[in-house]
Scaffold this motif. Sequence first.
Motif, PDB file in Angstrom:
ATOM      1  N   ILE A  90       0.835  -1.208   0.000  1.00 33.99           N
ATOM      2  CA  ILE A  90       0.000   0.000   0.000  1.00 33.99           C
ATOM      3  C   ILE A  90       0.866   1.251   0.000  1.00 33.99           C
ATOM      4  O   ILE A  90       0.572   2.234  -0.700  1.00 33.99           O
ATOM      5  N   GLU A  91       1.951   1.230   0.775  1.00 31.00           N
ATOM      6  CA  GLU A  91       2.846   2.392   0.800  1.00 31.00           C
ATOM      7  C   GLU A  91       3.473   2.634  -0.568  1.00 31.00           C
ATOM      8  O   GLU A  91       3.571   3.776  -1.029  1.00 31.00           O
ATOM      9  N   LYS A  92       3.898   1.537  -1.223  1.00 28.40           N
ATOM     10  CA  LYS A  92       4.493   1.698  -2.549  1.00 28.40           C
ATOM     11  C   LYS A  92       3.467   2.208  -3.556  1.00 28.40           C
ATOM     12  O   LYS A  92       3.758   3.077  -4.378  1.00 28.40           O
ATOM     13  N   LEU A  93       2.240   1.641  -3.484  1.00 23.92           N
ATOM     14  CA  LEU A  93       1.196   2.092  -4.407  1.00 23.92           C
ATOM     15  C   LEU A  93       0.840   3.550  -4.160  1.00 23.92           C
ATOM     16  O   LEU A  93       0.604   4.317  -5.102  1.00 23.92           O
ATOM     17  N   ASP A  94       0.801   3.933  -2.892  1.00 28.00           N
ATOM     18  CA  ASP A  94       0.466   5.313  -2.575  1.00 28.00           C
ATOM     19  C   ASP A  94       1.535   6.267  -3.098  1.00 28.00           C
ATOM     20  O   ASP A  94       1.226   7.331  -3.648  1.00 28.00           O
ATOM     21  N   MET A  95       2.813   5.874  -2.951  1.00 30.83           N
ATOM     22  CA  MET A  95       3.887   6.719  -3.458  1.00 30.83           C
ATOM     23  C   MET A  95       3.835   6.798  -4.980  1.00 30.83           C
ATOM     24  O   MET A  95       3.938   7.876  -5.573  1.00 30.83           O
ATOM     25  N   ASN A  96       3.646   5.637  -5.649  1.00 33.03           N
ATOM     26  CA  ASN A  96       3.558   5.642  -7.108  1.00 33.03           C
ATOM     27  C   ASN A  96       2.329   6.395  -7.594  1.00 33.03           C
ATOM     28  O   ASN A  96       2.355   7.011  -8.658  1.00 33.03           O
ATOM     29  N   ARG A  97       1.248   6.327  -6.805  1.00 33.66           N
ATOM     30  CA  ARG A  97       0.043   7.047  -7.205  1.00 33.66           C
ATOM     31  C   ARG A  97       0.297   8.546  -7.234  1.00 33.66           C
ATOM     32  O   ARG A  97      -0.111   9.252  -8.166  1.00 33.66           O
ATOM     33  N   MET A  99       3.129   9.990  -7.741  1.00 38.61           N
ATOM     34  CA  MET A  99       3.972  10.263  -8.906  1.00 38.61           C
ATOM     35  C   MET A  99       3.141  10.337 -10.178  1.00 38.61           C
ATOM     36  O   MET A  99       3.236  11.289 -10.962  1.00 38.61           O
ATOM     37  N   TRP A 100       2.306   9.302 -10.375  1.00 42.76           N
ATOM     38  CA  TRP A 100       1.554   9.224 -11.625  1.00 42.76           C
ATOM     39  C   TRP A 100       0.486  10.311 -11.719  1.00 42.76           C
ATOM     40  O   TRP A 100       0.163  10.778 -12.817  1.00 42.76           O
ATOM     41  N   VAL A 101      -0.085  10.724 -10.597  1.00 39.50           N
ATOM     42  CA  VAL A 101      -1.054  11.827 -10.644  1.00 39.50           C
ATOM     43  C   VAL A 101      -0.381  13.090 -11.155  1.00 39.50           C
ATOM     44  O   VAL A 101      -0.899  13.793 -12.039  1.00 39.50           O
ATOM     45  N   THR A 102       0.801  13.382 -10.612  1.00 38.50           N
ATOM     46  CA  THR A 102       1.529  14.575 -11.054  1.00 38.50           C
ATOM     47  C   THR A 102       1.949  14.452 -12.514  1.00 38.50           C
ATOM     48  O   THR A 102       1.823  15.408 -13.301  1.00 38.50           O
ATOM     49  N   ILE A 103       2.441  13.267 -12.892  1.00 38.22           N
ATOM     50  CA  ILE A 103       2.905  13.072 -14.271  1.00 38.22           C
ATOM     51  C   ILE A 103       1.737  13.155 -15.250  1.00 38.22           C
ATOM     52  O   ILE A 103       1.844  13.774 -16.324  1.00 38.22           O
ATOM     53  N   MET A 104       0.592  12.548 -14.902  1.00 41.08           N
ATOM     54  CA  MET A 104      -0.558  12.587 -15.807  1.00 41.08           C
ATOM     55  C   MET A 104      -1.140  13.995 -15.909  1.00 41.08           C
ATOM     56  O   MET A 104      -1.634  14.396 -16.974  1.00 41.08           O
ATOM     57  N   ALA A 215      12.911  13.561 -11.371  1.00 39.37           N
ATOM     58  CA  ALA A 215      12.379  14.918 -11.492  1.00 39.37           C
ATOM     59  C   ALA A 215      11.231  15.134 -10.515  1.00 39.37           C
ATOM     60  O   ALA A 215      11.112  16.196  -9.890  1.00 39.37           O
ATOM     61  N   TRP A 216      10.379  14.111 -10.371  1.00 42.66           N
ATOM     62  CA  TRP A 216       9.264  14.230  -9.415  1.00 42.66           C
ATOM     63  C   TRP A 216       9.781  14.278  -7.983  1.00 42.66           C
ATOM     64  O   TRP A 216       9.299  15.056  -7.158  1.00 42.66           O
ATOM     65  N   LEU A 217      10.783  13.444  -7.677  1.00 43.66           N
ATOM     66  CA  LEU A 217      11.327  13.425  -6.324  1.00 43.66           C
ATOM     67  C   LEU A 217      11.998  14.752  -5.982  1.00 43.66           C
ATOM     68  O   LEU A 217      11.868  15.258  -4.867  1.00 43.66           O
ATOM     69  N   LYS A 218      12.714  15.322  -6.945  1.00 45.83           N
ATOM     70  CA  LYS A 218      13.369  16.605  -6.689  1.00 45.83           C
ATOM     71  C   LYS A 218      12.335  17.694  -6.431  1.00 45.83           C
ATOM     72  O   LYS A 218      12.508  18.546  -5.566  1.00 45.83           O
TER      73      LYS A 218
END
Length: 234
Positions: A90-97, A99-104, A215-218
């Motif tokens: 869940i933590e990994k999915l939440d972190m990836n979510r 990322m993908w929200v910002t990228i999308m 880039a997202w992490l920075k």
Amino acid sequence: MIEINLLPKEYRRRATPLHFNKKWIYAGAAVCMVFVLLAGMTFYKKQMIKNMDKKIASAQRERISLEKDIKLIDGLTDLKQKLLTRLSAIEKLDMNRGMWVTIMEDLSSRVPELLWLTNVSEEDLQKKMAQERKAGNPRNLGQAAQDTVEVTLPSRRPAVIEGYAYTLNSIASFLVGVMKSEYFDDIELAYARQENIEDLAAYNFKINCVVDYDAWLKEEYQPEVSVSSPLADQ
């Protein structure tokens, strides 16, 4: 009645006295002692066996009484491991979510008119690595140990963008916009094919690119720097 032996001494029958050999006496005593020792050892061994049987029976009774507790502990341990695994996922999915929200959001802001997207997906590197490990280990030697190893995915991962556009200019405009994004790199147009969609001519396109998570992490974890004004200090 009194009997008197009137024979001369030389003709009288002499009684033979009994004589015992001391060696035979000692041997008999030794044999008796050996039998006594063997009997004592046998009795001692039997007592030891009885005590061991009692201890074994007691241990078996204790094991039977503790089987329920052991099963309960094993069940709780398995449940704890499953919960920890789910929480980690869940933590990994939440972190990836995030990322993908910002990228999308960034990608959708670069979509021009007369163009729409049908697929934005990332290559499953974890599955690819598992297949490569399996290909390099055809006999599954040490497979259980390999499955427990956590795979560290790279921060730059291949991705695919697919969609349709009514004009080639829309595709070109979209490519330029994606190239300006800080989240995408190594952008390449795989193809742009003309197709008929409900009696209308459209171009089906596919873009290969690399998603840069650094880039997202920075941007996400960039420390806020407060700039003090000289006038405010006065």
